[in-house]
Design a protein around this motif. Structure first.
Motif, mmCIF file in Angstrom:
data_model
loop_
_atom_site.group_PDB
_atom_site.id
_atom_site.type_symbol
_atom_site.label_atom_id
_atom_site.label_comp_id
_atom_site.label_asym_id
_atom_site.label_seq_id
_atom_site.Cartn_x
_atom_site.Cartn_y
_atom_site.Cartn_z
ATOM 1 N N GLU A 1 -12.413 -9.073 -5.016
ATOM 2 C CA GLU A 1 -11.057 -9.537 -5.304
ATOM 3 C C GLU A 1 -10.195 -9.447 -4.051
ATOM 4 N N ARG A 2 -9.225 -10.342 -3.981
ATOM 5 C CA ARG A 2 -8.207 -10.247 -2.939
ATOM 6 C C ARG A 2 -6.864 -10.609 -3.557
ATOM 7 N N ILE A 3 -5.796 -10.149 -2.927
ATOM 8 C CA ILE A 3 -4.444 -10.364 -3.438
ATOM 9 C C ILE A 3 -3.739 -11.393 -2.572
ATOM 10 N N ASP A 4 -3.273 -12.456 -3.200
ATOM 11 C CA ASP A 4 -2.506 -13.485 -2.510
ATOM 12 C C ASP A 4 -1.136 -12.909 -2.135
ATOM 13 N N GLY B 1 4.615 -8.857 5.319
ATOM 14 C CA GLY B 1 3.444 -9.684 5.594
ATOM 15 C C GLY B 1 2.122 -8.970 5.349
ATOM 16 N N THR B 2 2.163 -7.658 5.246
ATOM 17 C CA THR B 2 0.947 -6.874 5.043
ATOM 18 C C THR B 2 0.652 -6.631 3.569
ATOM 19 N N ALA C 1 -0.636 -1.920 -2.132
ATOM 20 C CA ALA C 1 -1.605 -3.030 -2.099
ATOM 21 C C ALA C 1 -1.448 -3.764 -0.775
ATOM 22 N N LYS C 2 -2.546 -4.269 -0.261
ATOM 23 C CA LYS C 2 -2.515 -5.080 0.956
ATOM 24 C C LYS C 2 -3.063 -6.466 0.639
ATOM 25 N N PHE C 3 -2.428 -7.461 1.238
ATOM 26 C CA PHE C 3 -2.784 -8.856 0.984
ATOM 27 C C PHE C 3 -4.031 -9.283 1.753
#
Length: 143
Positions: A44-47, A88-89, A30-32
């Motif tokens: 959707e996005r991932i915190d 960080g990614t 998964a990437k933030f």
């Protein structure tokens, strides 16, 4: 807690240099802060904090499976044949495949299998809208 959700990533899975002739694959599961495609009426996005609980708990009972099939285990956090880390990614993984999964290793090596996916349970999410007014779900906390 609701049922497990699944997401596919466009991030490449690749063969990793393993020691002692191990068959190791890895990549980002998964990437933030990347916007997903339309997931059926929302994006959707991932915190970056999404995996903090699982990481803080030592990644308990995480299982890497081929196509999410319980009969196709690739590695587990418990046996340390699956290693997870966050940078960080996003969420990175490396799995040392058993000899019985040499087919999966070969498919990754040849490029036939080139994407990853991950399953998760949401503990907390936040809903808003994109700049274009489309519903936006932010995954805040999960495992």
């Amino acid at each position: 807690m609701t049922d497990a959700e699944r997401r596919f990533t466009s991030v490449r899975v690749e063969v990793r240099a393993g020691s002692n002739d191990k068959m190791t694959i890895g990549g980002y599961a998964a990437k933030f802060n990347r916007m997903s495609q339309n997931l059926g009426g929302f994006v959707e996005r991932i915190d970056p904090a999404f995996f903090n609980k699982s990481r803080g708990d030592g990644w308990p009972d995480v299982i890497a499976r081929y196509n999410h099939d319980d009969n196709m285990v690739l590695g587990t956090s418990k046996a340390r044949t699956l290693r997870l880390s966050v940078d960080g990614t996003g969420l990175m993984y490396e799995a040392d495949l058993p000899p019985s999964r040499a087919d999966v290793y070969e498919l990754v090596q040849r490029g036939d299998v080139n994407q990853s996916s991950f399953a998760f349970y949401t503990l907390e999410d936040d809903w808003g809208v994109t700049d274009q007014g489309f519903p936006l779900r932010t995954l805040v906390s999960g495992k």
